[in-house]
Design a protein around this motif. Sequence first.
Motif, PDB file in Angstrom:
ATOM      1  N   TYR A 119     -13.211   4.285   7.088  1.00  0.00           N
ATOM      2  CA  TYR A 119     -12.011   5.098   6.888  1.00  0.00           C
ATOM      3  C   TYR A 119     -12.258   6.541   7.323  1.00  0.00           C
ATOM      4  O   TYR A 119     -11.425   7.152   8.020  1.00  0.00           O
ATOM      5  CB  TYR A 119     -11.588   5.057   5.419  1.00  0.00           C
ATOM      6  CG  TYR A 119     -10.281   5.771   5.143  1.00  0.00           C
ATOM      7  CD1 TYR A 119      -9.066   5.167   5.411  1.00  0.00           C
ATOM      8  CD2 TYR A 119     -10.270   7.052   4.611  1.00  0.00           C
ATOM      9  CE1 TYR A 119      -7.861   5.818   5.157  1.00  0.00           C
ATOM     10  CE2 TYR A 119      -9.088   7.719   4.355  1.00  0.00           C
ATOM     11  CZ  TYR A 119      -7.877   7.094   4.628  1.00  0.00           C
ATOM     12  OH  TYR A 119      -6.688   7.753   4.391  1.00  0.00           O
ATOM     13  N   ASP A 120     -13.408   7.090   6.912  1.00  0.00           N
ATOM     14  CA  ASP A 120     -13.741   8.475   7.272  1.00  0.00           C
ATOM     15  C   ASP A 120     -13.849   8.636   8.788  1.00  0.00           C
ATOM     16  O   ASP A 120     -13.365   9.619   9.361  1.00  0.00           O
ATOM     17  CB  ASP A 120     -15.057   8.880   6.599  1.00  0.00           C
ATOM     18  CG  ASP A 120     -15.437  10.316   6.915  1.00  0.00           C
ATOM     19  OD1 ASP A 120     -14.707  11.228   6.479  1.00  0.00           O
ATOM     20  OD2 ASP A 120     -16.449  10.515   7.616  1.00  0.00           O
ATOM     21  N   PRO A 159      -3.283   5.332   3.562  1.00  0.00           N
ATOM     22  CA  PRO A 159      -3.805   6.208   2.502  1.00  0.00           C
ATOM     23  C   PRO A 159      -5.185   5.878   1.958  1.00  0.00           C
ATOM     24  O   PRO A 159      -5.846   6.763   1.407  1.00  0.00           O
ATOM     25  CB  PRO A 159      -2.755   6.050   1.391  1.00  0.00           C
ATOM     26  CG  PRO A 159      -2.192   4.673   1.593  1.00  0.00           C
ATOM     27  CD  PRO A 159      -2.239   4.415   3.069  1.00  0.00           C
ATOM     28  N   THR A 160      -5.640   4.637   2.067  1.00  0.00           N
ATOM     29  CA  THR A 160      -6.914   4.291   1.419  1.00  0.00           C
ATOM     30  C   THR A 160      -7.830   3.504   2.348  1.00  0.00           C
ATOM     31  O   THR A 160      -7.375   2.839   3.285  1.00  0.00           O
ATOM     32  CB  THR A 160      -6.686   3.433   0.152  1.00  0.00           C
ATOM     33  OG1 THR A 160      -6.155   2.152   0.533  1.00  0.00           O
ATOM     34  CG2 THR A 160      -5.724   4.127  -0.809  1.00  0.00           C
ATOM     35  N   ALA A 161      -9.123   3.543   2.021  1.00  0.00           N
ATOM     36  CA  ALA A 161     -10.129   2.825   2.805  1.00  0.00           C
ATOM     37  C   ALA A 161      -9.940   1.320   2.677  1.00  0.00           C
ATOM     38  O   ALA A 161     -10.062   0.579   3.651  1.00  0.00           O
ATOM     39  CB  ALA A 161     -11.526   3.228   2.344  1.00  0.00           C
ATOM     40  N   ALA A 162      -9.627   0.867   1.468  1.00  0.00           N
ATOM     41  CA  ALA A 162      -9.452  -0.575   1.249  1.00  0.00           C
ATOM     42  C   ALA A 162      -8.280  -1.117   2.069  1.00  0.00           C
ATOM     43  O   ALA A 162      -8.362  -2.202   2.655  1.00  0.00           O
ATOM     44  CB  ALA A 162      -9.225  -0.853  -0.238  1.00  0.00           C
ATOM     45  N   MET A 163      -7.197  -0.349   2.117  1.00  0.00           N
ATOM     46  CA  MET A 163      -6.016  -0.763   2.883  1.00  0.00           C
ATOM     47  C   MET A 163      -6.339  -0.818   4.380  1.00  0.00           C
ATOM     48  O   MET A 163      -5.995  -1.782   5.067  1.00  0.00           O
ATOM     49  CB  MET A 163      -4.874   0.215   2.615  1.00  0.00           C
ATOM     50  CG  MET A 163      -3.560  -0.149   3.294  1.00  0.00           C
ATOM     51  SD  MET A 163      -2.286   1.041   2.808  1.00  0.00           S
ATOM     52  CE  MET A 163      -0.970   0.571   3.929  1.00  0.00           C
ATOM     53  N   SER A 194      -9.237  -1.249   5.783  1.00  0.00           N
ATOM     54  CA  SER A 194     -10.161  -2.358   6.030  1.00  0.00           C
ATOM     55  C   SER A 194      -9.415  -3.690   6.146  1.00  0.00           C
ATOM     56  O   SER A 194      -9.691  -4.496   7.041  1.00  0.00           O
ATOM     57  CB  SER A 194     -11.192  -2.433   4.900  1.00  0.00           C
ATOM     58  OG  SER A 194     -12.081  -3.498   5.102  1.00  0.00           O
ATOM     59  N   GLY A 247       0.798  -1.223   0.000  1.00  0.00           N
ATOM     60  CA  GLY A 247       0.000   0.000   0.000  1.00  0.00           C
ATOM     61  C   GLY A 247       0.824   1.262   0.000  1.00  0.00           C
ATOM     62  O   GLY A 247       0.278   2.369   0.024  1.00  0.00           O
ATOM     63  N   ASP A 262     -15.295   2.759   3.115  1.00  0.00           N
ATOM     64  CA  ASP A 262     -15.176   4.222   3.049  1.00  0.00           C
ATOM     65  C   ASP A 262     -15.716   4.873   4.319  1.00  0.00           C
ATOM     66  O   ASP A 262     -15.148   5.844   4.835  1.00  0.00           O
ATOM     67  CB  ASP A 262     -15.933   4.764   1.824  1.00  0.00           C
ATOM     68  CG  ASP A 262     -15.215   4.437   0.515  1.00  0.00           C
ATOM     69  OD1 ASP A 262     -13.979   4.315   0.541  1.00  0.00           O
ATOM     70  OD2 ASP A 262     -15.904   4.301  -0.514  1.00  0.00           O
TER      71      ASP A 262
END
Length: 491
Positions: free
Chosen positions: A85-86, A119-123, A125, A20, A82
């Motif tokens: 993550y937020d 950096p990302t929502a998928a990461m 999770s 990531g 998402d």
Amino acid sequence: MITGELKNKIDKIWEIFWTGGITNPLDVIEQFTYLLFIKQLDDVETTKENEANFLGFEYESMFPGDCQKYRWSKFKNLGSADEMYDLVLNGVFPFIKNLHQDGDSAYSKYMGDAIFKIPTAAMLSKIVDGIDNLGIGDEKDTDTDSKGDLYEYLLSKVATAGTNGQFRTPRHIIKMMVELVQPNPDDVIIDPAMGSAGFLIEAQEYLRKYHEESFYDEAFKEHFANHMFYGNDMDRTMLRIGAMNMLLHGVDNPNISYRDSLSEQNKDVEKYSLVLANPPFKGSLDYEAVSADLLKVTKTKKTELLFLALFLRILKKGGRAAVIVPDGVLFGSSKAHKQIRKEIIENNKLDAVISMPSGVFKPYAGVSTAILIFTKTGSGGTDKVWFYDMKADGYSLDDKRQEVSENDIPDIIDRFKNLEGETERERTEQSFMVDFDEIKANGYDLSINKYKEIVYEPVEYEPTDVIFGKIEKIESEIQKEMSELKKLLEL
């Protein structure tokens, strides 16, 4: 030690960070620790809620009102990555940064500049799922130091581990050292090179186990939370990890400082009653910044010698120390080596030298080390010094460090607590006493091999004429075979 399935799970989480884009090992450890801390806050909260319900009293939650949604058990089950993550980025992370809002606590000082870097929502999770599956902190997790073992394994991945001293002292060695010095409720304890606070954590565990009654005393609880534990380090990542670690173990306000313990900025003199430390043996040293007080005791650039001088300065009279040193400290022939040994032995009270096998710190380093236990008196007191030759610590002495049955640690603790029974031991045994005068006569040499006596088994050989007869017979056979070989070659 982290092995098997748990090791594979951690490696997979590490790979998620790496793929990531978070490739700096210390960044990985830091982000991993934040999320582990968030999970453990929820675990601690759940335990306290259950205790309050069982005892029938009202519990004031550390997640007040709408902050309940910041609990790990709540946000991990949100509908989308998402959304989670937020919430973590804009809610959970600011929440943990501001847990102690007084601004003066170690936690608030070192969490103030903490940055959430995933950096990302998928990461996020994937990492949350991975940490949730580790089982650390769950009811099934019976290993009291699974968290510490996890840190140790993560730190083993740092390329500089063992070069700048940034690796964790094995928990069983820390535990042994704490058992030997037996912290008491009046102590003021410091680790001047604290790393992730392993020594301080183990000291508070010892107090909870052996001085449980003190925790009913309000004066002690205030001392425990605010004035008992001190630590210095030069790495803010380690300070953050240490502060989180202490908070999770019930020490609300440890006195943790970003400070070079050897420099002039450290003004501590006769402030502490107990030093527990494994100071760095090598790495960079700003010699110009080293405190002049320390250089008066031992003029050197070697950090291991300067730290010993520091321990003597910061201890109160009657204060104790249990510290790890490289073997070279015990027998080094330089003026600086002899100065510091003389200072400890002649002007204070050296209690014990425990030589450890070189595999104790593998896979990070293969250096041979020893534990020195001494008491600051300022006026001498060394009569006899107890030596112990540790041959096994319960783990294999190779890079794998797998559990084995051979373990001298229980014997070390038992013998040290009964030193009156050690005076009659022979020098051929695993432990023995050496008189002050003998150590002084040997230039204050503390190498156990200087005093240990080795019993050699007598070897009996055959009479000389028999040996020569056998040699002549072999020689004759060689000549015969050479002759036969020549005949074959002539054909």
